[in-house]
Design an enzyme around this catalytic site. Structure first.
Site, PDB file in Angstrom:
ATOM      1  N   THR A  77       0.882  -1.258  -0.004  1.00 31.84           N
ATOM      2  CA  THR A  77      -0.002  -0.079  -0.119  1.00 31.84           C
ATOM      3  C   THR A  77       0.981   1.242  -0.052  1.00 31.84           C
ATOM      4  O   THR A  77       1.229   1.676  -1.053  1.00 31.84           O
ATOM      5  CB  THR A  77      -1.047   0.002   1.118  1.00 31.84           C
ATOM      6  OG1 THR A  77      -0.170  -0.030   2.373  1.00 31.84           O
ATOM      7  CG2 THR A  77      -1.926  -0.982   1.010  1.00 31.84           C
ATOM      8  N   LYS A  89       4.192  -6.803   3.338  1.00 30.62           N
ATOM      9  CA  LYS A  89       3.827  -5.418   3.309  1.00 30.62           C
ATOM     10  C   LYS A  89       3.840  -4.820   4.608  1.00 30.62           C
ATOM     11  O   LYS A  89       3.125  -5.623   5.633  1.00 30.62           O
ATOM     12  CB  LYS A  89       2.781  -5.337   2.228  1.00 30.62           C
ATOM     13  CG  LYS A  89       1.584  -5.790   2.626  1.00 30.62           C
ATOM     14  CD  LYS A  89       0.587  -4.852   3.465  1.00 30.62           C
ATOM     15  CE  LYS A  89       0.508  -3.448   3.063  1.00 30.62           C
ATOM     16  NZ  LYS A  89      -0.468  -2.694   4.076  1.00 30.62           N
ATOM     17  N   THR A 118      -0.761  -3.490  10.562  1.00 31.19           N
ATOM     18  CA  THR A 118      -1.397  -3.851   9.076  1.00 31.19           C
ATOM     19  C   THR A 118      -0.274  -3.990   8.249  1.00 31.19           C
ATOM     20  O   THR A 118       0.510  -3.498   7.496  1.00 31.19           O
ATOM     21  CB  THR A 118      -1.709  -2.491   8.191  1.00 31.19           C
ATOM     22  OG1 THR A 118      -2.765  -1.692   8.804  1.00 31.19           O
ATOM     23  CG2 THR A 118      -2.241  -2.757   7.030  1.00 31.19           C
ATOM     24  N   GLU A 169       6.429   4.569   8.314  1.00 32.91           N
ATOM     25  CA  GLU A 169       6.132   5.683   7.859  1.00 32.91           C
ATOM     26  C   GLU A 169       7.050   6.797   8.708  1.00 32.91           C
ATOM     27  O   GLU A 169       6.983   6.785   9.904  1.00 32.91           O
ATOM     28  CB  GLU A 169       4.632   5.817   8.060  1.00 32.91           C
ATOM     29  CG  GLU A 169       3.654   5.116   7.258  1.00 32.91           C
ATOM     30  CD  GLU A 169       2.240   5.338   7.580  1.00 32.91           C
ATOM     31  OE1 GLU A 169       1.913   5.711   8.830  1.00 32.91           O
ATOM     32  OE2 GLU A 169       1.310   4.927   6.611  1.00 32.91           O
ATOM     33  N   ASN A 192       0.576  11.145   8.285  1.00 32.79           N
ATOM     34  CA  ASN A 192      -0.756  10.579   8.810  1.00 32.79           C
ATOM     35  C   ASN A 192      -1.909  11.728   8.961  1.00 32.79           C
ATOM     36  O   ASN A 192      -2.927  11.380   9.374  1.00 32.79           O
ATOM     37  CB  ASN A 192      -0.456   9.870  10.211  1.00 32.79           C
ATOM     38  CG  ASN A 192       0.121   8.587   9.786  1.00 32.79           C
ATOM     39  OD1 ASN A 192      -0.715   7.454   9.203  1.00 32.79           O
ATOM     40  ND2 ASN A 192       1.294   8.323  10.009  1.00 32.79           N
ATOM     41  N   THR A 216      -5.296   7.667   5.383  1.00 30.43           N
ATOM     42  CA  THR A 216      -5.063   6.338   4.916  1.00 30.43           C
ATOM     43  C   THR A 216      -6.043   5.234   5.586  1.00 30.43           C
ATOM     44  O   THR A 216      -6.733   5.498   6.385  1.00 30.43           O
ATOM     45  CB  THR A 216      -3.370   5.905   5.620  1.00 30.43           C
ATOM     46  OG1 THR A 216      -3.470   6.075   6.949  1.00 30.43           O
ATOM     47  CG2 THR A 216      -2.459   6.652   5.244  1.00 30.43           C
TER      48      THR A 216
END
Lengths: 407, 407
Positions: free
Chosen positions: B159, B185, B196, B279, B402, B407
């Site tokens: 993603t 991922k 996730t 991130e 974020n 997202t």
């Protein structure tokens, strides 16, 4: 940066108490004379007292000593001595020595015996404690002792706080009028279970130490333990409650429920002021959890939402990202049935009993989230218990404060 | 932004498996033909299989269905169908319908029965699942099935990942050579207890499902459950392990320890790639906890350090703020004796048995913390157990990603 700090009246004097401050240059000798950094609260009679402390296993010496004093001498507390600028923590054996010296210096200035003195320190961890600078200037605190000096004390206990925090209340119980006044500090490392937070509450309501203790614990659970700025809990968090009433000759209250209500409200007022002044906080968000099986569950769910970085960055971005809120609820560890959950933001119904509400539009959600204050309501559909938690957003400013400056 | 992504060889084909991908435009029809977003992994024989899933109570339909299939059919798994771009989560009753349709579409493309198919979805929560776009283009996945297609699959399950993640290993056991290949991922919402994160591992080592399950759980506990980017756990996290060996005619392994070691190493490699791609992460930090009373304690302490916003912002600021690390240890909830704790950063001893080390200087600490990779070592002095946790720093970039993008 702070969110709508209260524009409030001066704190009320509390019968039996005087307050003084000193400028010792605790953090640095260069600050001497520039800011007040030592606070002395003195009672003219023996106080009944209680404390609630950090649950961090690294507990600073002042916390350990305060706990000890309250265990042995909770019906005869005469003073609190507190400093900002140095936490006296992470310093090994010297910590205990310095904490005792701080108490002895405070006791001498207050004119009381040292085992009736509580202490509290806040500031940088791991820097040698400059006790000699405090000893040298402590007389300023005793010289300035006055009944109406609480506001100065609220300023003197600050570290990175951008505004001084206090709250006062008057209550009438059984025909007598009593006062509560509290001061607090804290803006970073703020999290449930007591943050780098100091709060001192004084009252002349006559209540025994044995009742003050559990009452203060309950009030803290519904106030200071329900706020979160960044999920970290400090080594020094301390909440003290001193009651002069019995020493002043009042008969102990038969029914303490009115007092407990006033105490809880006052603690909530102080706690939410801390969130409003949270490091980098640009939004003040109330999270109301209802329909929980028990109050502890409700609080756990509220905290899980309040500490989630993804939820807090969504707040910062004014993004009504309800999926992140539900995901945080699911991460709380509490037994939930996702088909019973209802979620609103202010008066906008977003998610109802497991489904996105058909009338909900992103625009409505964004309108709520773009405000600087709003309320998230979660009904778990599992019971009747409820809790409220207060939090801020997670912003660039928080990163700047904590990555670029040493606290 | 990512920290030293591995420059690695192509993933190895695994006997018994073929892999295909399709470009369905799951996130948006405009992406059709522009990026691969559906993955099909097909086994030519019945596989023994195991899975580890998110502990979030909001579990997406694919997680619930994967668990169910493994409970009833773990010795006869034939395929995995996975999509990026939509999590099929937070959608109420339709979620289950769409998850079943995804499995049916994958089963048809693989030429197998649907109760032998596992599924996984990742992407945005709360947006209706575009099953018709997947149905329309699934034939691309079956058309492209090939043994050496794992790298394409590693790309297709991404993603917000900035690089594709895979790892392969070959092991020799009892005179036979077996292969393990895994793809993964994940970059946001990364936290212990499965993030996730999707990861699929295939092997031809012949091991029964009854042994694969507990083995995969242990490997996940030492790898994926030991990484943290932001402390959030998603609704869709899934780790699948498929073994074709028994179906290919090998006798089950008598001793699985060599295989378990290789599996754990492979999962650690995939997990640390996820941290490197976290991130906003600009530093890759290894936290080694030793001297714990048990492995679970060691992991809890490591995680407490790994998720602390104050520690992570100190990493970001190259600030060797050891007080924040010790405070995080104290907050972990584990019984510790602060006088037994020793803390080092790489080979610099900072804090030894409750005291700042006399030879330690801030300059030494800063030199370590200014690197883009370093190791924090904590010896609790309470026992012999140890654990390793991997984390990143908390940066402005994380807030930007974020707060400013949904997202």
């Amino acid at each position: 940066m702070s969110v709508n700090p209260p524009n409030q009246k001066h704190p009320l004097p509390v019968p039996g108490f005087k307050v003084g401050t000193a400028s010792c240059g605790v953090k640095s000798p260069a600050l001497r004379g520039k800011r007040q950094d030592v606070t002395l609260i003195v009672a003219e009679c023996a106080c009944h007292a209680a404390g609630v402390f950090t649950k961090n296993r690294f507990r600073a010496a002042c916390v350990r000593s305060g706990e000890k004093t309250l265990a042995s001498n909770s019906e005869n507390v005469r003073a609190i001595v507190a400093n900002a600028g140095n936490a006296n923590a992470g310093l090994g054996e010297m910590e205990t020595v310095w904490a005792r010296q701080l108490i002895e210096t405070g006791a001498e200035a207050a004119g009381v015996v040292s085992d009736s003195v509580l202490s509290a320190s806040t500031g940088v961890i791991g820097t040698p404690f400059p006790i000699e600078r405090i000893q040298e200037k402590m007389h300023e605190a005793s010289d300035s002792l006055a009944a109406d000096n609480w506001e100065a004390a609220a300023h003197a206990i600050r570290t990175t706080d951008t505004f001084a925090k206090w709250s006062s209340a008057e209550i009438e119980i059984e025909g007598n009028r009593y006062t509560l006044t509290g001061i607090a500090k804290g803006s970073g490392m703020i999290h449930p279970n007591m943050a780098t937070m100091l709060a001192f509450v004084a009252t002349d309501a006559p209540i025994k130490a044995a009742e003050l203790g559990p009452m203060l614990k309950r009030a803290a659970d519904r106030s200071f333990n329900c706020i979160s700025v960044d999920g970290d809990t400090s080594t020094n968090d301390t909440l003290y409650l001193l009651s002069s009433g019995i020493g002043l000759g009042h008969a102990p209250l038969a029914d303490t429920s009115l007092f407990e209500h006033a105490l809880t409200e006052l603690c909530i007022e102080l706690a939410t002021q801390i969130v409003r002044d949270g490091e980098g906080v640009s939004k003040f968000v109330t999270i109301e959890v209802s329909g929980a099986a028990c109050e502890a569950d409700a609080r756990t769910v509220g905290r899980a939402v309040a500490v989630s970085p993804l939820v807090k960055t969504a707040f910062a971005g004014s993004d009504a990202n309800w999926g992140r809120i539900l995901s945080a609820v699911g991460n709380s560890g509490i037994a939930i049935d996702t088909n019973r959950i209802t979620l609103s933001a202010d008066d906008v119904l977003m998610f109802e009993k497991g489904n996105l509400h058909p009338d909900y539009s992103d625009e409505q959600g964004m309108a709520v989230f773009s405000q600087d204050e709003f309320t998230i309501s979660l009904d778990l559909g599992m019971g009747d218990a409820q809790a409220t938690v207060w939090t801020g957003d997670l912003t660039h400013e928080y990163i700047t404060i904590n990555a670029e400056y040493r606290t």
